[in-house]
Motif scaffolding. Structure first.
Motif, PDB file in Angstrom:
ATOM      1  N   ALA A 160       0.849  -1.189   0.000  1.00  0.00           N
ATOM      2  CA  ALA A 160       0.000   0.000   0.000  1.00  0.00           C
ATOM      3  C   ALA A 160       0.888   1.245   0.000  1.00  0.00           C
ATOM      4  O   ALA A 160       2.052   1.186   0.429  1.00  0.00           O
ATOM      5  CB  ALA A 160      -0.895  -0.008   1.237  1.00  0.00           C
ATOM      6  N   PRO A 161       0.368   2.366  -0.500  1.00  0.00           N
ATOM      7  CA  PRO A 161       1.168   3.603  -0.511  1.00  0.00           C
ATOM      8  C   PRO A 161       1.723   3.937   0.867  1.00  0.00           C
ATOM      9  O   PRO A 161       0.996   3.898   1.864  1.00  0.00           O
ATOM     10  CB  PRO A 161       0.152   4.665  -0.977  1.00  0.00           C
ATOM     11  CG  PRO A 161      -0.851   3.896  -1.772  1.00  0.00           C
ATOM     12  CD  PRO A 161      -0.968   2.561  -1.105  1.00  0.00           C
ATOM     13  N   GLY A 162       3.009   4.239   0.911  1.00  0.00           N
ATOM     14  CA  GLY A 162       3.654   4.601   2.169  1.00  0.00           C
ATOM     15  C   GLY A 162       4.122   3.427   3.003  1.00  0.00           C
ATOM     16  O   GLY A 162       4.749   3.612   4.044  1.00  0.00           O
ATOM     17  N   HIS A 163       3.807   2.210   2.562  1.00  0.00           N
ATOM     18  CA  HIS A 163       4.188   1.038   3.334  1.00  0.00           C
ATOM     19  C   HIS A 163       5.489   0.427   2.815  1.00  0.00           C
ATOM     20  O   HIS A 163       5.785   0.488   1.620  1.00  0.00           O
ATOM     21  CB  HIS A 163       3.080  -0.024   3.298  1.00  0.00           C
ATOM     22  CG  HIS A 163       1.945   0.281   4.219  1.00  0.00           C
ATOM     23  ND1 HIS A 163       1.107  -0.686   4.730  1.00  0.00           N
ATOM     24  CD2 HIS A 163       1.502   1.455   4.737  1.00  0.00           C
ATOM     25  CE1 HIS A 163       0.210  -0.133   5.511  1.00  0.00           C
ATOM     26  NE2 HIS A 163       0.422   1.174   5.518  1.00  0.00           N
ATOM     27  N   TYR A 164       6.223  -0.171   3.726  1.00  0.00           N
ATOM     28  CA  TYR A 164       7.446  -0.886   3.375  1.00  0.00           C
ATOM     29  C   TYR A 164       7.611  -2.048   4.339  1.00  0.00           C
ATOM     30  O   TYR A 164       6.968  -2.105   5.398  1.00  0.00           O
ATOM     31  CB  TYR A 164       8.671   0.048   3.439  1.00  0.00           C
ATOM     32  CG  TYR A 164       8.896   0.704   4.783  1.00  0.00           C
ATOM     33  CD1 TYR A 164       9.643   0.091   5.782  1.00  0.00           C
ATOM     34  CD2 TYR A 164       8.352   1.973   5.054  1.00  0.00           C
ATOM     35  CE1 TYR A 164       9.843   0.701   7.015  1.00  0.00           C
ATOM     36  CE2 TYR A 164       8.551   2.585   6.279  1.00  0.00           C
ATOM     37  CZ  TYR A 164       9.292   1.942   7.259  1.00  0.00           C
ATOM     38  OH  TYR A 164       9.483   2.537   8.480  1.00  0.00           O
ATOM     39  N   ASP A 165       8.448  -2.993   3.986  1.00  0.00           N
ATOM     40  CA  ASP A 165       8.765  -4.110   4.868  1.00  0.00           C
ATOM     41  C   ASP A 165      10.274  -4.205   4.995  1.00  0.00           C
ATOM     42  O   ASP A 165      11.015  -3.759   4.105  1.00  0.00           O
ATOM     43  CB  ASP A 165       8.188  -5.419   4.322  1.00  0.00           C
ATOM     44  CG  ASP A 165       8.107  -6.506   5.395  1.00  0.00           C
ATOM     45  OD1 ASP A 165       8.367  -6.199   6.576  1.00  0.00           O
ATOM     46  OD2 ASP A 165       7.782  -7.657   5.054  1.00  0.00           O
ATOM     47  N   ILE A 166      10.719  -4.778   6.092  1.00  0.00           N
ATOM     48  CA  ILE A 166      12.156  -4.850   6.342  1.00  0.00           C
ATOM     49  C   ILE A 166      12.497  -6.179   6.987  1.00  0.00           C
ATOM     50  O   ILE A 166      11.762  -6.688   7.832  1.00  0.00           O
ATOM     51  CB  ILE A 166      12.611  -3.672   7.237  1.00  0.00           C
ATOM     52  CG1 ILE A 166      14.122  -3.726   7.479  1.00  0.00           C
ATOM     53  CG2 ILE A 166      11.837  -3.648   8.549  1.00  0.00           C
ATOM     54  CD1 ILE A 166      14.655  -2.501   8.186  1.00  0.00           C
ATOM     55  N   GLY A 167      13.600  -6.760   6.525  1.00  0.00           N
ATOM     56  CA  GLY A 167      14.134  -7.970   7.128  1.00  0.00           C
ATOM     57  C   GLY A 167      15.618  -7.783   7.373  1.00  0.00           C
ATOM     58  O   GLY A 167      16.303  -7.083   6.617  1.00  0.00           O
ATOM     59  N   GLY A 168      16.101  -8.382   8.437  1.00  0.00           N
ATOM     60  CA  GLY A 168      17.520  -8.274   8.752  1.00  0.00           C
ATOM     61  C   GLY A 168      18.172  -9.643   8.838  1.00  0.00           C
ATOM     62  O   GLY A 168      17.514 -10.646   9.130  1.00  0.00           O
ATOM     63  N   PHE A 169      19.468  -9.670   8.586  1.00  0.00           N
ATOM     64  CA  PHE A 169      20.251 -10.903   8.670  1.00  0.00           C
ATOM     65  C   PHE A 169      21.617 -10.552   9.230  1.00  0.00           C
ATOM     66  O   PHE A 169      22.252  -9.592   8.789  1.00  0.00           O
ATOM     67  CB  PHE A 169      20.402 -11.546   7.287  1.00  0.00           C
ATOM     68  CG  PHE A 169      21.364 -12.695   7.259  1.00  0.00           C
ATOM     69  CD1 PHE A 169      21.010 -13.931   7.787  1.00  0.00           C
ATOM     70  CD2 PHE A 169      22.632 -12.547   6.732  1.00  0.00           C
ATOM     71  CE1 PHE A 169      21.906 -15.000   7.777  1.00  0.00           C
ATOM     72  CE2 PHE A 169      23.530 -13.605   6.706  1.00  0.00           C
ATOM     73  CZ  PHE A 169      23.157 -14.837   7.232  1.00  0.00           C
ATOM     74  N   CYS A 170      22.058 -11.332  10.220  1.00  0.00           N
ATOM     75  CA  CYS A 170      23.314 -11.020  10.883  1.00  0.00           C
ATOM     76  C   CYS A 170      24.159 -12.278  11.072  1.00  0.00           C
ATOM     77  O   CYS A 170      23.616 -13.375  11.281  1.00  0.00           O
ATOM     78  CB  CYS A 170      23.029 -10.385  12.248  1.00  0.00           C
ATOM     79  SG  CYS A 170      24.505  -9.699  13.043  1.00  0.00           S
ATOM     80  N   VAL A 171      25.465 -12.118  11.000  1.00  0.00           N
ATOM     81  CA  VAL A 171      26.412 -13.191  11.297  1.00  0.00           C
ATOM     82  C   VAL A 171      27.349 -12.721  12.389  1.00  0.00           C
ATOM     83  O   VAL A 171      27.869 -11.599  12.342  1.00  0.00           O
ATOM     84  CB  VAL A 171      27.213 -13.594  10.038  1.00  0.00           C
ATOM     85  CG1 VAL A 171      28.345 -14.560  10.408  1.00  0.00           C
ATOM     86  CG2 VAL A 171      26.304 -14.247   9.006  1.00  0.00           C
ATOM     87  N   GLY A 172      27.530 -13.572  13.391  1.00  0.00           N
ATOM     88  CA  GLY A 172      28.447 -13.273  14.478  1.00  0.00           C
ATOM     89  C   GLY A 172      29.357 -14.449  14.741  1.00  0.00           C
ATOM     90  O   GLY A 172      29.320 -15.465  14.024  1.00  0.00           O
ATOM     91  N   VAL A 173      30.179 -14.328  15.777  1.00  0.00           N
ATOM     92  CA  VAL A 173      31.132 -15.398  16.084  1.00  0.00           C
ATOM     93  C   VAL A 173      31.259 -15.553  17.596  1.00  0.00           C
ATOM     94  O   VAL A 173      31.149 -14.588  18.352  1.00  0.00           O
ATOM     95  CB  VAL A 173      32.520 -15.110  15.455  1.00  0.00           C
ATOM     96  CG1 VAL A 173      33.158 -13.871  16.085  1.00  0.00           C
ATOM     97  CG2 VAL A 173      33.434 -16.318  15.567  1.00  0.00           C
ATOM     98  N   VAL A 174      31.481 -16.802  18.004  1.00  0.00           N
ATOM     99  CA  VAL A 174      31.760 -17.091  19.399  1.00  0.00           C
ATOM    100  C   VAL A 174      32.799 -18.204  19.452  1.00  0.00           C
ATOM    101  O   VAL A 174      32.822 -19.080  18.579  1.00  0.00           O
ATOM    102  CB  VAL A 174      30.467 -17.512  20.157  1.00  0.00           C
ATOM    103  CG1 VAL A 174      29.875 -18.800  19.594  1.00  0.00           C
ATOM    104  CG2 VAL A 174      30.730 -17.644  21.646  1.00  0.00           C
ATOM    105  N   ASP A 175      33.680 -18.128  20.422  1.00  0.00           N
ATOM    106  CA  ASP A 175      34.666 -19.184  20.623  1.00  0.00           C
ATOM    107  C   ASP A 175      33.950 -20.360  21.293  1.00  0.00           C
ATOM    108  O   ASP A 175      33.348 -20.203  22.358  1.00  0.00           O
ATOM    109  CB  ASP A 175      35.802 -18.666  21.519  1.00  0.00           C
ATOM    110  CG  ASP A 175      37.079 -19.449  21.348  1.00  0.00           C
ATOM    111  OD1 ASP A 175      37.059 -20.492  20.649  1.00  0.00           O
ATOM    112  OD2 ASP A 175      38.118 -19.043  21.914  1.00  0.00           O
ATOM    113  N   LYS A 176      33.997 -21.532  20.668  1.00  0.00           N
ATOM    114  CA  LYS A 176      33.196 -22.670  21.126  1.00  0.00           C
ATOM    115  C   LYS A 176      33.372 -22.981  22.615  1.00  0.00           C
ATOM    116  O   LYS A 176      32.376 -23.256  23.311  1.00  0.00           O
ATOM    117  CB  LYS A 176      33.514 -23.904  20.285  1.00  0.00           C
ATOM    118  CG  LYS A 176      32.543 -25.060  20.517  1.00  0.00           C
ATOM    119  CD  LYS A 176      32.797 -26.194  19.533  1.00  0.00           C
ATOM    120  CE  LYS A 176      31.789 -27.312  19.733  1.00  0.00           C
ATOM    121  NZ  LYS A 176      32.036 -28.435  18.781  1.00  0.00           N
ATOM    122  N   PRO A 177      34.593 -22.950  23.181  1.00  0.00           N
ATOM    123  CA  PRO A 177      34.735 -23.231  24.611  1.00  0.00           C
ATOM    124  C   PRO A 177      34.009 -22.213  25.500  1.00  0.00           C
ATOM    125  O   PRO A 177      33.724 -22.506  26.668  1.00  0.00           O
ATOM    126  CB  PRO A 177      36.252 -23.161  24.843  1.00  0.00           C
ATOM    127  CG  PRO A 177      36.860 -23.399  23.511  1.00  0.00           C
ATOM    128  CD  PRO A 177      35.922 -22.776  22.535  1.00  0.00           C
TER     129      PRO A 177
END
Length: 349
Positions: free
Chosen positions: A152-169
């Motif tokens: 519809a006029p004036g409408h938008y949608d947004i999606g995000g995607f992120c990658v991070g890291v952690v040390d397994k121990p």
């Protein structure tokens, strides 16, 4: 023979390539402000390039997350708050990564609209960039799709995607949560980006006037109902670096206190949460004044003032609380872990 065919351009169909290019040029400064040394290419390529350096880790594990902003977007569009939409799209992803003890590395966004309105969508991207900077996360790419007829006029949608890291121990996955552990709750900014189908219904039933209504503490209703989702990453990063032993994290999103605590507990453990240990923020009092919502339903739909939970041994609670408060969080002792004999999550108080 004459050619009577109508001349047609992509712009005639509702897609303005020149406006799209101008939009990309406008957001470059915001995107560039999030760069980290590992980013090899700026905005405009076919893919984002990120060369990580994991030399300081024993067993680096990549952690990914994706999310949207939900029906809160309808209110953010109605009240012209694109910057909040951008922050929310980042927060909902990076807070999930933080729940495993992971630090975000890079973020990508997907923006879709019917007709590209550069002013509004630039506000969204600037919100994304501000959130990324807060979390030391690079915004390395995205997609802006102009799709006439889809929105519809004036409408938008947004999606995000992120990658991070952690040390397994050092990864925090809930597997070490034990009988006797304590539960710390970090204050939320309000509803964040969850439960807005109910928020919208409550506002409708109460004939609310967000622009003019005030809460019991004197603040404006619109500022609290549509406050951006709190970014817990800086505080959780500080806690991870402090060396304090943590057994579990939980991002309190859809499903509230019930589902998000249950999902990290083993089959033999349960948690009791004392809801009187923190004051329910006035924004929830305001929203829930418009209809009769059962207590269980309230705490399963909304965060009710606690947006993130830390579970750890009792002896470590004081030190953890200091680290978290020094990082800017408001911290409450909200419960304890015990052997399961009945419900997984019990609310008292």
């Amino acid at each position: 023979m004459s050619n009577n065919k109508k001349q047609l351009s992509y712009a005639d169909c509702g897609v303005d390539i020149d406006a799209g290019n101008a939009f990309v040029g406008r957001i470059k400064n915001a995107v560039n402000s999030t760069m980290r040394p590992e980013v090899l290419a700026g905005l405009g390529g076919f893919g984002g390039l990120f060369q990580p350096d994991f030399s300081g880790m024993q067993e680096p594990v990549l952690v990914s997350g994706t999310d949207g902003v939900g029906t809160k977007l309808l209110l953010l569009q109605e009240y012209d708050k694109p910057h909040v939409a951008g922050i929310d799209s980042v927060a909902m992803c990076v807070n999930d990564l933080a729940a495993l003890g992971a630090a975000p590395l890079f973020f990508l966004d997907y923006l879709a609209t019917g007709t590209l309105k550069g002013e509004t969508l630039a506000g969204v991207v600037e919100g994304i960039a501000d959130a990324c900077k807060t979390c030391e996360c690079a915004l390395i790419g995205g997609e802006t799709a102009e799709m006439p007829g889809m929105y519809a006029p004036g409408h938008y949608d947004i999606g995000g995607f992120c990658v991070g890291v952690v040390d397994k121990p050092k990864m925090v996955d809930g597997s070490t949560i034990a009988d006797g552990d304590v539960v710390l709750g970090l204050a939320s900014n309000g509803p964040h980006s969850n439960g807005f189908s109910m928020v919208r219904k409550l506002l409708e039933l109460g004939k609310a006037d967000l622009n003019n209504d005030t809460l019991s503490d004197g603040s404006k209703a619109i500022d609290k109902v549509l406050a951006p989702t709190r970014l817990y990453v800086p505080a959780i990063n500080a806690l991870m670096k402090s060396g304090v032993t943590v057994h579990g994290f939980s991002h309190i999103t859809g499903g509230g206190m019930f589902d998000n605590l249950e999902r990290i507990l083993s089959d033999d453990l349960a948690v009791t949460v004392d809801v009187s240990s923190w004051g329910v923020p006035p924004v929830f009092e305001y929203l829930l004044s418009f209809a009769d919502v059962d207590k269980t339903e309230r705490y399963r739909t909304f965060n009710m003032g606690i947006g993130f939970v830390v579970i750890l041994p009792k002896d470590n609670a004081e030190e953890a609380e200091k680290v978290l408060r020094d990082a800017g969080e408001t911290v409450y002792h909200i419960g304890h872990i015990h052997k399961r004999d009945g419900e997984v999550v019990t609310l008292i108080g």
